[in-house]
Design a protein around this motif. Structure first.
Motif, PDB file in Angstrom:
ATOM      1  N   ALA A 130       0.833  -1.207   0.000  1.00  0.00           N
ATOM      2  CA  ALA A 130       0.000   0.000   0.000  1.00  0.00           C
ATOM      3  C   ALA A 130       0.865   1.253   0.000  1.00  0.00           C
ATOM      4  O   ALA A 130       0.594   2.216  -0.738  1.00  0.00           O
ATOM      5  N   VAL A 131       1.911   1.252   0.816  1.00  0.00           N
ATOM      6  CA  VAL A 131       2.831   2.390   0.844  1.00  0.00           C
ATOM      7  C   VAL A 131       3.562   2.507  -0.488  1.00  0.00           C
ATOM      8  O   VAL A 131       3.772   3.607  -1.004  1.00  0.00           O
ATOM      9  N   LEU A 132       3.944   1.362  -1.057  1.00  0.00           N
ATOM     10  CA  LEU A 132       4.621   1.383  -2.349  1.00  0.00           C
ATOM     11  C   LEU A 132       3.728   2.002  -3.419  1.00  0.00           C
ATOM     12  O   LEU A 132       4.178   2.809  -4.235  1.00  0.00           O
ATOM     13  N   ARG A 133       2.440   1.649  -3.400  1.00  0.00           N
ATOM     14  CA  ARG A 133       1.506   2.243  -4.355  1.00  0.00           C
ATOM     15  C   ARG A 133       1.431   3.759  -4.168  1.00  0.00           C
ATOM     16  O   ARG A 133       1.423   4.523  -5.153  1.00  0.00           O
ATOM     17  N   GLU A 134       1.384   4.202  -2.924  1.00  0.00           N
ATOM     18  CA  GLU A 134       1.323   5.636  -2.652  1.00  0.00           C
ATOM     19  C   GLU A 134       2.560   6.348  -3.194  1.00  0.00           C
ATOM     20  O   GLU A 134       2.455   7.434  -3.775  1.00  0.00           O
ATOM     21  N   ARG A 135       3.727   5.733  -2.988  1.00  0.00           N
ATOM     22  CA  ARG A 135       4.963   6.356  -3.460  1.00  0.00           C
ATOM     23  C   ARG A 135       4.993   6.431  -4.984  1.00  0.00           C
ATOM     24  O   ARG A 135       5.389   7.455  -5.547  1.00  0.00           O
ATOM     25  N   LEU A 136       4.602   5.359  -5.645  1.00  0.00           N
ATOM     26  CA  LEU A 136       4.611   5.352  -7.104  1.00  0.00           C
ATOM     27  C   LEU A 136       3.605   6.347  -7.658  1.00  0.00           C
ATOM     28  O   LEU A 136       3.877   7.053  -8.642  1.00  0.00           O
ATOM     29  N   THR A 137       2.438   6.430  -7.042  1.00  0.00           N
ATOM     30  CA  THR A 137       1.408   7.373  -7.485  1.00  0.00           C
ATOM     31  C   THR A 137       1.854   8.809  -7.245  1.00  0.00           C
ATOM     32  O   THR A 137       1.620   9.702  -8.078  1.00  0.00           O
TER      33      THR A 137
END
Length: 217
Positions: A130-137
Motif C-alpha cells: 500500500a505504501v509502495l503504491r502511494e509512493r509510485l502514485t
C-alpha cells in the motif's frame, strides 16, 4: 580499502518506489572509497538524465554486441529494455582501490550471486504494498497501467528477496540509512575476508617477540 586487494562488491536491489536511489546516494556520501557503477541501458533517457552520469545509453544492437563479447558482469531485460553492468569498469574501480556498488534488479543480482558469491547483496523492502503504491502514485511520472505493472513486478521481486544477504525495510529513512551503514561497515570484517587480508600480518606478529626479536621455531 587499500590498493593491494580486490575491492568489495555490493549489490543493492529493490522494487521501484522502495527508495533505493536515495539510500544509495546517502551511502556514497558516507563512504568516500565506495564507487557507484553506472549501468548501461537501451531505454531512452528521461528528462534530466545525462549519458555517463545516470546511465550509459546504448542502442539495442550495440548492447547485444557487448553481451556476445562477454563485456557485462550481469545483464537483464526489464520492462522491455536491457540493462547491464560493464565488467571492465568494475575491475578498473577495484584497481583504483575502490569498493563498488551496483544498483541492479533481482535478475542481475542472481547472476552476480552465481559468479561472485562473496558479493554483499542487500534488498530494500517497502513497509507495505500500500505504501509502495502511494509512493509510485505520488511521483506523478507513470500512467496508472504502468503503476499496476510495477506493483505486479514488485510482488515477484519481493518473493525472492530471501536469497539476499540482508533485507532493509525502508519505512523510516534515517533508520534504513543507519542499517545500510552498519552493513557496509561490517561486511569487509567478515571472517573469510579477514583470513585472507590479515594472514601475512598475523604470521609476522606471531614470529616476533614482544621486543621485536624473531622467535626461533
Amino acid at each position: 580499502m587499500s590498493n593491494d586487494r580486490v575491492g568489495e562488491l555490493y549489490v543493492v536491489a529493490a522494487p521501484s518506489g522502495a527508495g533505493k536511489t536515495s539510500l544509495i546516494r546517502r551511502m556514497l556520501e558516507a563512504f568516500p572509497d565506495l564507487a557507484f557503477s553506472v549501468s548501461a541501458t537501451t531505454r531512452p533517457p528521461r528528462r534530466g538524465e545525462a549519458d555517463g552520469e545516470h546511465y550509459h545509453f546504448l542502442e539495442r544492437g550495440e548492447f547485444q554486441d557487448r553481451v556476445e563479447q562477454g563485456r557485462f558482469l550481469e545483464h537483464a531485460e526489464v520492462f522491455g529494455h536491457f540493462y547491464g553492468t560493464d565488467r571492465r569498469h568494475v575491475e578498473t574501480l577495484w584497481a583504483d582501490g575502490k569498493d563498488v556498488l551496483l544498483d541492479i534488479d533481482v535478475q542481475g543480482a542472481a547472476q552476480v550471486r552465481a559468479t561472485h558469491p562473496d558479493a554483499c547483496q542487500v534488498f530494500i523492502l517497502p513497509p507495505s504494498l500500500a505504501v509502495l503504491r502511494e509512493r509510485l502514485t505520488g511521483r506523478n511520472t507513470d500512467a496508472p497501467e504502468v503503476i499496476e505493472r510495477r506493483l505486479r513486478e514488485a510482488r515477484d521481486e519481493m518473493a525472492g528477496c530471501l536469497a539476499f544477504d540482508w533485507i532493509v525495510v525502508n519505512d523510516d529513512f534515517e533508520q534504513a540509512c543507519a542499517e545500510m551503514r552498519a552493513i557496509l561497515t561490517a561486511w569487509p570484517l567478515r571472517r573469510e575476508r579477514q583470513r585472507s587480508a590479515q594472514s601475512d600480518r598475523i604470521r609476522n606478529l606471531l614470529a616476533r617477540g614482544a621486543n621485536g626479536d624473531t622467535i626461533e621455531g
